[in-house]
Design a protein around this motif. Structure first.
Motif, PDB file in Angstrom:
ATOM      1  N   TYR A  67       0.856  -1.186   0.000  1.00 48.30           N
ATOM      2  CA  TYR A  67       0.000   0.000   0.000  1.00 48.30           C
ATOM      3  C   TYR A  67       0.892   1.237   0.000  1.00 48.30           C
ATOM      4  O   TYR A  67       1.927   1.251   0.653  1.00 48.30           O
ATOM      5  CB  TYR A  67      -0.889   0.044   1.243  1.00 48.30           C
ATOM      6  CG  TYR A  67      -1.967  -1.012   1.266  1.00 48.30           C
ATOM      7  CD1 TYR A  67      -3.218  -0.748   0.721  1.00 48.30           C
ATOM      8  CD2 TYR A  67      -1.739  -2.253   1.815  1.00 48.30           C
ATOM      9  CE1 TYR A  67      -4.216  -1.703   0.739  1.00 48.30           C
ATOM     10  CE2 TYR A  67      -2.732  -3.227   1.831  1.00 48.30           C
ATOM     11  CZ  TYR A  67      -3.962  -2.939   1.297  1.00 48.30           C
ATOM     12  OH  TYR A  67      -4.948  -3.894   1.312  1.00 48.30           O
ATOM     13  N   SER A  96      -4.525  -4.757   5.123  1.00 47.31           N
ATOM     14  CA  SER A  96      -5.646  -3.881   4.781  1.00 47.31           C
ATOM     15  C   SER A  96      -5.166  -2.430   4.733  1.00 47.31           C
ATOM     16  O   SER A  96      -4.070  -2.107   5.206  1.00 47.31           O
ATOM     17  CB  SER A  96      -6.756  -4.008   5.836  1.00 47.31           C
ATOM     18  OG  SER A  96      -6.289  -3.519   7.081  1.00 47.31           O
ATOM     19  N   GLU A  97      -6.022  -1.566   4.194  1.00 47.30           N
ATOM     20  CA  GLU A  97      -5.688  -0.139   4.145  1.00 47.30           C
ATOM     21  C   GLU A  97      -5.555   0.437   5.550  1.00 47.30           C
ATOM     22  O   GLU A  97      -4.663   1.257   5.803  1.00 47.30           O
ATOM     23  CB  GLU A  97      -6.743   0.621   3.348  1.00 47.30           C
ATOM     24  CG  GLU A  97      -6.669   0.331   1.865  1.00 47.30           C
ATOM     25  CD  GLU A  97      -7.678   1.111   1.050  1.00 47.30           C
ATOM     26  OE1 GLU A  97      -8.171   2.163   1.516  1.00 47.30           O
ATOM     27  OE2 GLU A  97      -7.969   0.661  -0.073  1.00 47.30           O
ATOM     28  N   SER A  98      -6.415   0.014   6.469  1.00 50.21           N
ATOM     29  CA  SER A  98      -6.337   0.563   7.830  1.00 50.21           C
ATOM     30  C   SER A  98      -5.043   0.112   8.524  1.00 50.21           C
ATOM     31  O   SER A  98      -4.403   0.901   9.221  1.00 50.21           O
ATOM     32  CB  SER A  98      -7.558   0.169   8.658  1.00 50.21           C
ATOM     33  OG  SER A  98      -7.673  -1.236   8.767  1.00 50.21           O
ATOM     34  N   GLU A  99      -4.635  -1.144   8.305  1.00 48.68           N
ATOM     35  CA  GLU A  99      -3.366  -1.600   8.875  1.00 48.68           C
ATOM     36  C   GLU A  99      -2.198  -0.860   8.228  1.00 48.68           C
ATOM     37  O   GLU A  99      -1.226  -0.507   8.905  1.00 48.68           O
ATOM     38  CB  GLU A  99      -3.190  -3.103   8.686  1.00 48.68           C
ATOM     39  CG  GLU A  99      -1.923  -3.633   9.327  1.00 48.68           C
ATOM     40  CD  GLU A  99      -1.728  -5.120   9.127  1.00 48.68           C
ATOM     41  OE1 GLU A  99      -0.571  -5.529   8.909  1.00 48.68           O
ATOM     42  OE2 GLU A  99      -2.729  -5.866   9.193  1.00 48.68           O
ATOM     43  N   ARG A 124      -2.261   2.210   7.095  1.00 48.16           N
ATOM     44  CA  ARG A 124      -2.257   3.552   7.701  1.00 48.16           C
ATOM     45  C   ARG A 124      -1.558   3.514   9.061  1.00 48.16           C
ATOM     46  O   ARG A 124      -0.756   4.386   9.381  1.00 48.16           O
ATOM     47  CB  ARG A 124      -3.686   4.082   7.847  1.00 48.16           C
ATOM     48  CG  ARG A 124      -3.787   5.460   8.473  1.00 48.16           C
ATOM     49  CD  ARG A 124      -5.214   5.967   8.492  1.00 48.16           C
ATOM     50  NE  ARG A 124      -5.711   6.213   7.154  1.00 48.16           N
ATOM     51  CZ  ARG A 124      -5.448   7.313   6.443  1.00 48.16           C
ATOM     52  NH1 ARG A 124      -4.701   8.262   6.962  1.00 48.16           N
ATOM     53  NH2 ARG A 124      -5.947   7.462   5.240  1.00 48.16           N
ATOM     54  N   GLU A 125      -1.846   2.477   9.855  1.00 48.71           N
ATOM     55  CA  GLU A 125      -1.205   2.347  11.171  1.00 48.71           C
ATOM     56  C   GLU A 125       0.303   2.146  11.037  1.00 48.71           C
ATOM     57  O   GLU A 125       1.081   2.741  11.784  1.00 48.71           O
ATOM     58  CB  GLU A 125      -1.825   1.179  11.939  1.00 48.71           C
ATOM     59  CG  GLU A 125      -3.235   1.445  12.406  1.00 48.71           C
ATOM     60  CD  GLU A 125      -3.867   0.232  13.081  1.00 48.71           C
ATOM     61  OE1 GLU A 125      -3.124  -0.688  13.473  1.00 48.71           O
ATOM     62  OE2 GLU A 125      -5.102   0.229  13.212  1.00 48.71           O
ATOM     63  N   PRO A 178      -2.371   7.611  13.640  1.00 45.42           N
ATOM     64  CA  PRO A 178      -2.981   7.339  12.338  1.00 45.42           C
ATOM     65  C   PRO A 178      -4.005   8.403  11.921  1.00 45.42           C
ATOM     66  O   PRO A 178      -4.094   8.761  10.757  1.00 45.42           O
ATOM     67  CB  PRO A 178      -3.651   5.970  12.530  1.00 45.42           C
ATOM     68  CG  PRO A 178      -2.855   5.317  13.611  1.00 45.42           C
ATOM     69  CD  PRO A 178      -2.440   6.446  14.521  1.00 45.42           C
ATOM     70  N   SER A 179      -4.733   8.932  12.892  1.00 45.90           N
ATOM     71  CA  SER A 179      -5.742   9.950  12.576  1.00 45.90           C
ATOM     72  C   SER A 179      -5.111  11.279  12.136  1.00 45.90           C
ATOM     73  O   SER A 179      -5.774  12.110  11.515  1.00 45.90           O
ATOM     74  CB  SER A 179      -6.643  10.186  13.766  1.00 45.90           C
ATOM     75  OG  SER A 179      -5.873  10.609  14.882  1.00 45.90           O
ATOM     76  N   ASP A 213      -4.069   9.623   1.422  1.00 43.30           N
ATOM     77  CA  ASP A 213      -4.866   8.506   0.950  1.00 43.30           C
ATOM     78  C   ASP A 213      -3.970   7.284   0.938  1.00 43.30           C
ATOM     79  O   ASP A 213      -2.787   7.369   0.608  1.00 43.30           O
ATOM     80  CB  ASP A 213      -5.389   8.778  -0.462  1.00 43.30           C
ATOM     81  CG  ASP A 213      -6.422   9.898  -0.500  1.00 43.30           C
ATOM     82  OD1 ASP A 213      -7.239   9.971   0.435  1.00 43.30           O
ATOM     83  OD2 ASP A 213      -6.394  10.679  -1.456  1.00 43.30           O
ATOM     84  N   ILE A 214      -4.524   6.146   1.267  1.00 41.73           N
ATOM     85  CA  ILE A 214      -3.803   4.882   1.257  1.00 41.73           C
ATOM     86  C   ILE A 214      -4.437   4.019   0.177  1.00 41.73           C
ATOM     87  O   ILE A 214      -5.647   3.801   0.192  1.00 41.73           O
ATOM     88  CB  ILE A 214      -3.895   4.156   2.612  1.00 41.73           C
ATOM     89  CG1 ILE A 214      -3.482   5.063   3.769  1.00 41.73           C
ATOM     90  CG2 ILE A 214      -3.096   2.866   2.576  1.00 41.73           C
ATOM     91  CD1 ILE A 214      -2.032   5.459   3.777  1.00 41.73           C
ATOM     92  N   SER A 215      -3.620   3.546  -0.757  1.00 37.91           N
ATOM     93  CA  SER A 215      -4.168   2.718  -1.831  1.00 37.91           C
ATOM     94  C   SER A 215      -3.214   1.583  -2.188  1.00 37.91           C
ATOM     95  O   SER A 215      -2.008   1.709  -2.015  1.00 37.91           O
ATOM     96  CB  SER A 215      -4.463   3.573  -3.060  1.00 37.91           C
ATOM     97  OG  SER A 215      -3.296   4.244  -3.473  1.00 37.91           O
TER      98      SER A 215
END
Length: 94
Positions: free
Chosen positions: A51, A68-71, A73-74, A84-85, A90-92
């Protein structure tokens, strides 16, 4: 691709560069491709993929391997020492 295969492929790319059979840009691309293949092809590790973060700031262009995208981002936030917030990217998938 296992670690030994990846290292052999990188060594071959470097030999070609040293012999003048490949230029720097082609060698860099070849090594990046080897690394990406290695990173996303762990034996027994299903669901991992690369990603990339795009946007403003230090995170732009960073590539991590995650499920995943959320992982992803972390992982990027951890690399930068941020929450992360707080990432404005954008993560792709790559």
């Amino acid at each position: 691709m296992d670690r030994i295969s990846a290292l052999r492929n990188v060594e071959e790319a470097l030999r070609d560069f040293e012999a003048g059979e490949s230029d720097l840009a082609a060698t860099e691309q070849r090594v990046v491709t080897i690394l990406r293949t290695y990173a996303t092809d762990f034996e027994g590790e299903e669901g991992l993929r690369a990603y990339q973060a795009t946007g403003d700031g230090r995170a732009h262009g960073l590539v991590v391997v995650a499920e995943s995208e959320s992982e992803a981002r972390e992982r990027i936030a951890d690399l930068l020492g941020e929450a992360p917030s707080a990432l404005d990217v954008d993560i792709s998938p790559v």
